[in-house]
Scaffold this motif. Structure first.
Motif, PDB file in Angstrom:
ATOM      1  N   THR A 224     -61.429  57.637  75.921  1.00  0.00           N
ATOM      2  CA  THR A 224     -60.291  57.669  75.916  1.00  0.00           C
ATOM      3  C   THR A 224     -59.810  56.841  76.889  1.00  0.00           C
ATOM      4  O   THR A 224     -59.668  57.268  77.845  1.00  0.00           O
ATOM      5  CB  THR A 224     -59.259  58.892  75.134  1.00  0.00           C
ATOM      6  OG1 THR A 224     -59.785  59.736  74.579  1.00  0.00           O
ATOM      7  CG2 THR A 224     -57.988  58.929  75.217  1.00  0.00           C
ATOM      8  N   THR A 225     -59.250  55.530  76.078  1.00  0.00           N
ATOM      9  CA  THR A 225     -58.247  54.916  77.220  1.00  0.00           C
ATOM     10  C   THR A 225     -56.606  55.351  77.392  1.00  0.00           C
ATOM     11  O   THR A 225     -55.914  56.234  76.771  1.00  0.00           O
ATOM     12  CB  THR A 225     -58.641  53.765  77.332  1.00  0.00           C
ATOM     13  OG1 THR A 225     -57.977  52.968  76.261  1.00  0.00           O
ATOM     14  CG2 THR A 225     -60.156  53.293  77.236  1.00  0.00           C
ATOM     15  N   LEU A 226     -55.973  55.038  78.385  1.00  0.00           N
ATOM     16  CA  LEU A 226     -55.125  54.943  78.679  1.00  0.00           C
ATOM     17  C   LEU A 226     -54.136  54.314  77.431  1.00  0.00           C
ATOM     18  O   LEU A 226     -52.383  55.084  77.064  1.00  0.00           O
ATOM     19  CB  LEU A 226     -54.313  53.634  80.282  1.00  0.00           C
ATOM     20  CG  LEU A 226     -53.005  53.881  80.445  1.00  0.00           C
ATOM     21  CD1 LEU A 226     -52.422  55.630  80.685  1.00  0.00           C
ATOM     22  CD2 LEU A 226     -52.414  53.431  81.795  1.00  0.00           C
ATOM     23  N   THR A 227     -54.646  53.047  76.803  1.00  0.00           N
ATOM     24  CA  THR A 227     -53.571  52.055  76.409  1.00  0.00           C
ATOM     25  C   THR A 227     -54.117  53.112  74.112  1.00  0.00           C
ATOM     26  O   THR A 227     -53.100  53.520  73.152  1.00  0.00           O
ATOM     27  CB  THR A 227     -53.912  51.378  75.572  1.00  0.00           C
ATOM     28  OG1 THR A 227     -55.365  51.097  75.865  1.00  0.00           O
ATOM     29  CG2 THR A 227     -54.030  50.448  76.938  1.00  0.00           C
ATOM     30  N   LEU A 233     -46.829  59.767  76.239  1.00  0.00           N
ATOM     31  CA  LEU A 233     -47.896  60.402  77.656  1.00  0.00           C
ATOM     32  C   LEU A 233     -48.113  58.967  78.989  1.00  0.00           C
ATOM     33  O   LEU A 233     -48.281  59.563  80.153  1.00  0.00           O
ATOM     34  CB  LEU A 233     -49.184  60.712  77.087  1.00  0.00           C
ATOM     35  CG  LEU A 233     -49.157  62.593  76.539  1.00  0.00           C
ATOM     36  CD1 LEU A 233     -50.507  62.103  75.831  1.00  0.00           C
ATOM     37  CD2 LEU A 233     -48.876  63.452  77.308  1.00  0.00           C
ATOM     38  N   GLN A 234     -47.938  57.640  78.370  1.00  0.00           N
ATOM     39  CA  GLN A 234     -48.948  56.841  79.139  1.00  0.00           C
ATOM     40  C   GLN A 234     -47.236  56.570  80.129  1.00  0.00           C
ATOM     41  O   GLN A 234     -47.473  55.933  81.638  1.00  0.00           O
ATOM     42  CB  GLN A 234     -48.638  54.949  78.015  1.00  0.00           C
ATOM     43  CG  GLN A 234     -49.568  55.413  77.635  1.00  0.00           C
ATOM     44  CD  GLN A 234     -49.679  54.049  76.536  1.00  0.00           C
ATOM     45  OE1 GLN A 234     -49.532  52.754  76.871  1.00  0.00           O
ATOM     46  NE2 GLN A 234     -50.444  54.449  75.152  1.00  0.00           N
ATOM     47  N   LEU A 250     -50.377  46.542  86.696  1.00  0.00           N
ATOM     48  CA  LEU A 250     -50.604  47.924  85.506  1.00  0.00           C
ATOM     49  C   LEU A 250     -49.967  47.175  84.429  1.00  0.00           C
ATOM     50  O   LEU A 250     -50.559  46.823  83.357  1.00  0.00           O
ATOM     51  CB  LEU A 250     -50.402  48.978  85.320  1.00  0.00           C
ATOM     52  CG  LEU A 250     -50.262  50.298  83.965  1.00  0.00           C
ATOM     53  CD1 LEU A 250     -52.346  50.767  83.782  1.00  0.00           C
ATOM     54  CD2 LEU A 250     -50.100  51.701  84.630  1.00  0.00           C
ATOM     55  N   GLY A 251     -48.859  47.133  84.370  1.00  0.00           N
ATOM     56  CA  GLY A 251     -48.067  45.558  83.002  1.00  0.00           C
ATOM     57  C   GLY A 251     -48.717  44.253  82.861  1.00  0.00           C
ATOM     58  O   GLY A 251     -48.501  43.991  81.585  1.00  0.00           O
ATOM     59  N   LEU A 255     -49.938  43.992  76.334  1.00  0.00           N
ATOM     60  CA  LEU A 255     -48.321  43.627  76.037  1.00  0.00           C
ATOM     61  C   LEU A 255     -47.645  45.469  76.332  1.00  0.00           C
ATOM     62  O   LEU A 255     -46.874  45.280  76.594  1.00  0.00           O
ATOM     63  CB  LEU A 255     -48.304  43.266  75.035  1.00  0.00           C
ATOM     64  CG  LEU A 255     -48.349  41.784  74.741  1.00  0.00           C
ATOM     65  CD1 LEU A 255     -48.378  41.118  73.166  1.00  0.00           C
ATOM     66  CD2 LEU A 255     -48.244  41.023  75.496  1.00  0.00           C
ATOM     67  N   ASP A 256     -48.612  46.129  75.073  1.00  0.00           N
ATOM     68  CA  ASP A 256     -47.626  47.920  75.616  1.00  0.00           C
ATOM     69  C   ASP A 256     -47.031  48.380  76.827  1.00  0.00           C
ATOM     70  O   ASP A 256     -45.850  48.545  77.202  1.00  0.00           O
ATOM     71  CB  ASP A 256     -48.566  49.095  74.152  1.00  0.00           C
ATOM     72  CG  ASP A 256     -48.345  47.843  73.383  1.00  0.00           C
ATOM     73  OD1 ASP A 256     -47.945  47.492  73.254  1.00  0.00           O
ATOM     74  OD2 ASP A 256     -49.631  47.912  72.156  1.00  0.00           O
TER      75      ASP A 256
END
Length: 356
Positions: A224-227, A233-234, A250-251, A255-256
């Motif tokens: 599982t990745t951050l996205t 939670l992110q 990080l941005g 896009l999210d």
């Protein structure tokens, strides 16, 4: 009662009384001569003692030159790796002299501390502050230890591929300080001459190049990745970042994450975490729609005021017994409640502790 005077018949020499007075008994010399004779017999050169004496003198000189060369090129650290030290600022009947910054830097176990993730940022910040203004106050051994510990920090970053920007800033600060200090040729601002510090500066440039060429490798383990996490939670994870530059980087991943990194509430909390209300009111920036631009305000505040520093583990100072140690280390304290006497020290507080 021990004899403390400097008598001409000092300990370590044997003296015998003769009719002409006291004379030194050369017992050590006789042992030395017997050792030489045994060496002569071993090499079967009893008829050429003079050449052997010359060879022995040559061997002593060669060993001395070899020792000097090792002392100049060795990377062994000359500190004791003690868990705690006593910081004394004046001479007493029990202790003479005072504890300096270089002595504390040598004796405390900073080499092992950089391997602990809770202490790593603390040690790096301390190295940066020393590079800015305290290099000239370190002794020669302390300066050598500084470079050895810095090398371990760089090697750890190259291996773990973490905290790269933090070490880049440290090396740039150190190199700028050294360039300023070595410009005044003939001035005793650093221990050693210019020929001794130029190779160190070249080493720093080499470290900077290695950090510049580093390539971040993605772990082979899939998971599982951050996205993949829910947006709430992110955002909760992003709010744990204390450096605005990390949020901007990080941005740029997706896009999210870019949308989350532009959240006004996120930058507002970051501003209030690092700066006071008075500082914020002095640097207000209004956006085109009439609201406060907290992102621009943060970077403007960073240029004007120092950010808040927070570390997982720090050095602590006992106000009762004046002992300096790492947090969680027991020390021989005579106070009824030793825990109430401990004060956590920031890197700047550690340096200020040795300003007399």
């Amino acid at each position: 009662m021990p004899f403390l005077g400097q008598d001409w018949r000092s300990p370590g020499q044997s003296w015998v009384k003769t009719e002409d007075g006291w004379k030194r008994f050369l017992d050590q010399h006789s042992n030395y001569v017997s050792d030489i004779n045994s060496t002569l017999h071993y090499f079967n050169v009893e008829n050429n003692k003079e050449n052997l004496y010359n060879n022995l003198n040559y061997d002593i000189s060669a060993k001395k030159r070899k020792k000097d060369l090792l002392n100049n090129n060795t990377k062994t650290q000359y500190f004791y790796q003690e868990k705690w030290i006593y910081v004394h600022k004046g001479s007493t009947k029990e202790r003479h002299g005072y504890c300096t910054l270089g002595e504390a830097f040598n004796r405390l176990d900073f080499s092992t501390a950089i391997l602990d993730s809770r202490k790593f940022n603390y040690v790096v910040r301390l190295l940066e502050l020393i590079a800015k203004s305290q290099l000239t106050s370190l002794s020669g051994i302390a300066q050598k230890n500084y470079m050895n510990i810095l090398e371990k920090v760089v090697q750890k970053v190259l291996k773990d591929q973490q905290s790269i920007r933090l070490i880049k800033e440290l090396l740039q600060t150190l190199y700028s300080s050294l360039c300023t200090l070595v410009q005044g040729l003939g001035k005793s601002v650093l221990v050693g001459n210019i020929n001794f510090w130029v190779p160190r500066m070249e080493t720093i440039l080499d470290w900077q190049q290695q950090l510049h060429n580093i390539q971040i490798t993605r772990p082979a383990v899939k998971g599982t990745t951050l996205t993949d996490l829910p947006l709430c939670l992110q955002m909760n994870i992003i709010q744990r970042l204390t450096d605005g530059r990390d949020i901007v980087c990080l941005g740029q991943v997706s896009l999210d994450l870019q949308v989350l990194s532009e959240d006004r509430l996120l930058w507002k909390k970051l501003c209030h975490y690092h700066f006071t209300e008075r500082q914020i009111r002095k640097r207000l920036i209004i956006s085109d729609n009439g609201t406060l631009d907290w992102k621009k305000m943060y970077f403007k505040l960073v240029r004007c005021y120092p950010r808040r520093e927070q570390y997982g583990d720090t050095l602590q100072f006992c106000q009762h017994c004046h002992i300096l140690s790492w947090k969680g280390t027991e020390h021989p304290c005579t106070a009824n409640n030793p825990e109430s006497c401990l004060v956590s020290l920031s890197p700047q507080d550690f340096i200020n502790l040795f300003r007399f």
